[in-house]
Design an enzyme around this catalytic site. Sequence first.
Site, mmCIF file in Angstrom:
data_model
loop_
_atom_site.group_PDB
_atom_site.id
_atom_site.type_symbol
_atom_site.label_atom_id
_atom_site.label_comp_id
_atom_site.label_asym_id
_atom_site.label_seq_id
_atom_site.Cartn_x
_atom_site.Cartn_y
_atom_site.Cartn_z
ATOM 1 N N HIS A 46 5.459 -11.201 1.890
ATOM 2 C CA HIS A 46 4.345 -10.278 2.060
ATOM 3 C C HIS A 46 4.568 -9.377 3.284
ATOM 4 O O HIS A 46 4.400 -8.163 3.208
ATOM 5 C CB HIS A 46 3.052 -11.080 2.224
ATOM 6 N N GLU A 68 6.416 -11.374 -5.012
ATOM 7 C CA GLU A 68 5.127 -11.896 -4.588
ATOM 8 C C GLU A 68 4.286 -12.327 -5.789
ATOM 9 O O GLU A 68 3.627 -13.370 -5.757
ATOM 10 C CB GLU A 68 4.364 -10.810 -3.838
ATOM 11 N N ASN A 426 37.247 -22.823 0.718
ATOM 12 C CA ASN A 426 38.380 -23.678 0.425
ATOM 13 C C ASN A 426 37.960 -25.120 0.236
ATOM 14 O O ASN A 426 38.412 -25.793 -0.695
ATOM 15 C CB ASN A 426 39.374 -23.597 1.584
#
Lengths: 691, 153
Positions: A46, A68, A426
């Site tokens: 918000h 939202e 990795n």
Amino acid sequence: MDMNQYLSMFIDESNDHLQALNDNMMQLEDNPEDISIVQVIFRSAHTLKGMAATMGFEDLASLTHQMENVLDLVRNDKLKMQDFIFDTLFKSLDALQSMVQDITEGGEGKADVTSIVDSLQAIVRGEVPGEAKASAPAKAPAASANSSIVLDEFQYSVLEQSIAEGHKVLYVDVVIRDDCQLKAVRAYQVFDLMERNGEVVKSFPSAQDIEQDKFDRSFSLYYITQKEAEELKNLILNISEISEAKVVQLDAETLQQMALPQAEAAAAVEAPPAAPQPEKAEKSSAPAPAKSKGAEAAPKRAGGGTPAPSRTIRVDIERLDVLMNLFSELLIDRVRLEQLAGEIKRSELTETVEHMTRVSGDLQNIVLKLRMVPVDTVFNRFPRMVRDLAKSLDKKIDLIITGAETELDRTVIDEIGDPLVHLLRNAVDHGVETTAERIEAGKPETGTVQLRAFHSGNHVFIEIEDDGKGIDREKVAAKAIKNGVITEEQAQAMTDDEVALLLFAPGFSTAEKISDISGRGVGLDVVKSKIESLSGTVQVTSKLGSGSKFSVQLPLTLSIISAMLIKTGEEKYAIPLSSIVETGMIKRAQIREIHGYKMIPYRDTNIPLLSLAEIFDVPGYDESQEVETEIVVIRKGDRLAALTVEEFVGQNEVVIKNLGKYLPSIQGVAGATILGDGQVALIIDPNAFIK
Amino acid sequence: MGQEIKVIVFKLGHEEYGIDVDKVQTIERITPITRVPKTYSFVKGVINLRGVVIPVIDLRGRFGLPEAEYTDQTRVIIVAVEDMEVGFIVDSANDVIDLDTDVIDSPPEVVGGIKAKYLHGVARISEERLLIMLNLSEVLNKSEIIQLEGLEG
């Protein structure tokens, strides 16, 4: 209002919010039932939306708005979080991230996010693939319509202030006649009229949607004006094809009720800043009992990325650099004073200088610490990365982060991210086995990758350890021999760790495909050279079948280094200690000429002998007549060389200065430093001597 | 009337040169210079100017004049041009004068060649006093130096 001055603040804060969103989403994924986390996420989103709208980044604002809507359903128990929603929300976060990145790079933060928006809207409509929604889909549009007219904090405060200043704040509802052909035109007329008489703060649907005819028959808006409500109403009704106009004047109380109908939203605005904090604490301690390792993650959350007001200020790094420069001048004067006091031998002077030495020592620590940033700022993006990676590889992996509060110089922090990403990838990709392989090997299904940072002396260590299959010595050695990195005999003589280190050899990574052996090695030489450019080192230890550990050692700061001061002829030079293996003496008779190069025996091998005096054309010094010569054995990666010098002066902490823009970069010179006597000494870059 | 500018006056041999005072940061006595290897022959090295390392160039060497011994009169003029800070070693510097930009003429034709590029113009201060105004960005221009080195070598 010129927004540019707020831009950097906006970028900083957006990044903070995005990081918080990411972190909290990850937490929520572990505890999908915990509505309090959703609340925190909602609030972050918000605020982000409000900031973006204020700054005029519409795409950013509208995407957050869609997020939202979804979150709103979740927190009101109308929607259950599930994989699909998580994935979509994470995708949205990525999109937001790249928009903010674009803005950071001077762009306008525009991006095509229609597919994500479609997914988000589908979720709101209840069209979630897989599971059915908890509540009837019919409720969803109502909820979104309800929340759309909610003002963000900025708009709310504008209206509130206008009321306080005696302007009239009106809520206007306009309905256009059923048979109207060109709704958008009529709406435009209304807007036009209103703009001439005051200011529209917020409309629903948005002005843009109305222009594009994307509205039903009515629209509403918040409006600031000097006109009377009744007068305005008549003006609107004068426009043809308007069937109804409702104009209500608001005072502070009605505004609050109208604009913030939801209790939560009101709380978000009204709650004193202290309110979110207890919740935060609750939240960070909550996962701890759930997972034993959560305990390590908790302090990290409490420390970083909290939107709660913190007692810190942001300082431009350049100002710190200036401070640093001034301070190093002070250090130079201090050393000079110490020398003078030593010569003059007056106890008052000596005492004063000693005191000053102590004070400036403390000051130095503080100045250095100002530039220190917790590694958290780098580490915090890893949980998300490991999650995504594990998911795409279909592996189960826990990333355990410890020591995220460990601090490193900002310049090092900026550079260390990429090598760590590489090492982590990795570990996840090649280190940890697939679930099936793990079960077969009698290991727990879920692999663990540990990422830890800690201080040790003047260095920081960052270790990445996995409990995967380890590095297969035979395969790596075979590959290295095949690629001509080492010979068969050399391979025989090497320890396991030395073999593992071969993965970092440049010749290794160029190989077409490494993942068929133990997997490690792709591009690791880049990692190594990056770390070495930061004056760091990297070590590997591995045990076949039970995992491997990559350990990165980094200096605390790059601007002050330990160096060996040496003298050749009348000239003094500084050699960084990090590239010195040892110092010693050799007899002239030991020097051999091999293929036109001077070599000396060192340990079991021969290394090239270089004369600093020759390389730098040092005048007035001829070492060829000496029986014995001082040498410094220097190192670049695995290769060694010996450098002849006339005399060792001693070890010193030196402040690195550059030579200024006028001079071209000179091979073999890394910079300059100012010695205690005020003289400038060049800092040697031994890497340039070893080809 | 043109603009009034302040000019630092310094000497190389018998000739007087001028630099706009805005470009000059400070004038220092000669301090110990640390040689920097492998650079242009006229770059004498670097000095420590209150904590900042600054390269110094011998302006005689830069203009192809025979280099001279440093004396009590020798000064280092620290100039800042286009982000670069450089010290010029000159025979002496002891005058600041006000100059009307009107009295600055373009460099005389006869000078010609590479050296003419360093000149911004010539100012006539009095009947017997001429001041050579330097074009600093050309003096510090490095691409041209490389050509010059090539010619000499």
